[in-house]
Structures are given as C-alpha cells and as structure tokens.
Motif scaffolding. Structure first.
Motif, PDB file in Angstrom:
ATOM      1  N   ARG A 180      16.373  19.779  29.378  1.00 45.15           N
ATOM      2  CA  ARG A 180      15.126  19.007  29.269  1.00 45.15           C
ATOM      3  C   ARG A 180      14.043  19.600  30.153  1.00 45.15           C
ATOM      4  O   ARG A 180      12.885  19.714  29.736  1.00 45.15           O
ATOM      5  N   LEU A 181      14.406  19.994  31.383  1.00 44.44           N
ATOM      6  CA  LEU A 181      13.431  20.615  32.286  1.00 44.44           C
ATOM      7  C   LEU A 181      12.949  21.952  31.734  1.00 44.44           C
ATOM      8  O   LEU A 181      11.747  22.247  31.758  1.00 44.44           O
ATOM      9  N   ALA A 182      13.871  22.770  31.244  1.00 48.14           N
ATOM     10  CA  ALA A 182      13.502  24.082  30.700  1.00 48.14           C
ATOM     11  C   ALA A 182      12.551  23.929  29.510  1.00 48.14           C
ATOM     12  O   ALA A 182      11.552  24.655  29.399  1.00 48.14           O
ATOM     13  N   THR A 183      12.822  22.973  28.639  1.00 49.11           N
ATOM     14  CA  THR A 183      11.954  22.719  27.488  1.00 49.11           C
ATOM     15  C   THR A 183      10.573  22.266  27.944  1.00 49.11           C
ATOM     16  O   THR A 183       9.552  22.742  27.439  1.00 49.11           O
ATOM     17  N   ALA A 184      10.524  21.372  28.914  1.00 53.99           N
ATOM     18  CA  ALA A 184       9.246  20.889  29.441  1.00 53.99           C
ATOM     19  C   ALA A 184       8.453  22.019  30.102  1.00 53.99           C
ATOM     20  O   ALA A 184       7.229  22.120  29.938  1.00 53.99           O
ATOM     21  N   MET A 185       9.134  22.879  30.849  1.00 55.07           N
ATOM     22  CA  MET A 185       8.463  24.005  31.511  1.00 55.07           C
ATOM     23  C   MET A 185       7.883  24.967  30.483  1.00 55.07           C
ATOM     24  O   MET A 185       6.752  25.440  30.624  1.00 55.07           O
ATOM     25  N   THR A 186       8.628  25.265  29.427  1.00 54.72           N
ATOM     26  CA  THR A 186       8.152  26.163  28.372  1.00 54.72           C
ATOM     27  C   THR A 186       6.956  25.548  27.657  1.00 54.72           C
ATOM     28  O   THR A 186       5.954  26.232  27.415  1.00 54.72           O
TER      29      THR A 186
END
Length: 143
Positions: A128-134
């Motif tokens: 979820r964090l990686a998706t939000a950062m991207t």
C-alpha cells in the motif's frame, strides 16, 4: 496557546548548542545521556506533516552536524535520533523536534522499542505504501 519551544527561542531561555536562522539545537531539561540535544526548526512547525521540505532539510542538516560533533567532541560511539509526529505518536511538545542522543557501548539503556504494535492494517501495508509513493511521484510529474 503558546508553544514551549517557540517561547524558548523568543526568550533565549535555553542551554543553546547552536542557533541558526532556520534551525536551532539546545539541551533538554531531563537529558537521557550526557550531551542529549534537541534540534528544532526556528519557525513554528507542529510536526513533520506541517514542515516544508526545505525547512526539514535544514533541520536534518543540523541533526547530522550535532551527531558528528557528539562523536568527535564527546567520544560517542553512535547516536539515536528520535522523533514523534502527530496524534497517537506520543509527541510531547507540538513543535517538530528531534532528540539526538549520544550513545556509548555499555551505557546501560535502550531507546529501541522492545515490542511490536498491536495495530493491524488490512492487506499488505508495504505494498500500500509503495503504491501510494508511486502515485504521488507520478502526480508530481517525476516519472
């Protein structure tokens, strides 16, 4: 409501380690170890969420400088850098601050948590964090 750290800076009533135009460092009232220092932005910023990147950069540069001097001037083997931001984080003063705590082998205490949070997040929190950062990076036009 007046901020404790803003009052210290305005009145000069602190044991100053360093005072600059955008960041300052001073001794806390109850140090965890000899040389324990607080580093703060000189302008009022409640927490990391309220701090512009350019101000945070200046504050972190001072954190690094204080840490380096702890190693050379105090002979510290390392440092802990501690901060809390926002509700639920145990932030004690609503002004962004970083504790820079010098450490020595066998100094007799630990600043590292010895248990895990009981809070759970649905799904995979790292994904979820990686998706939000991207998504944030793409929205800012960095891809």
């Amino acid at each position: 409501m007046d901020c404790t750290f803003c009052s210290l800076m305005r009145e000069g009533a602190a044991r100053w380690v360093f005072r600059g135009p955008s960041a300052a460092a001073f001794a806390p009232l109850n140090p965890l170890s000899p040389g324990h220092t607080l580093v703060v932005p000189t302008s009022h910023r409640a927490d990391i969420f309220d701090t512009p990147p350019e101000v945070l950069s200046e504050v972190m540069a001072l954190v690094q400088r204080v840490a380096e001097e702890m190693r050379t001037a105090l002979g510290a083997g390392g440092v802990n850098i501690l901060s809390a931001s926002g509700p639920g984080s145990e932030q004690s003063v609503p002004h962004l601050h970083f504790h820079v705590v010098p450490r020595w082998p066998g100094d007799g205490f630990s600043t590292w948590p010895d248990q895990q949070s009981r809070h759970r997040v649905e799904g995979d929190p790292v994904a979820r964090l990686a998706t939000a950062m991207t998504a944030h990076r793409q929205a800012a036009g960095h891809d």
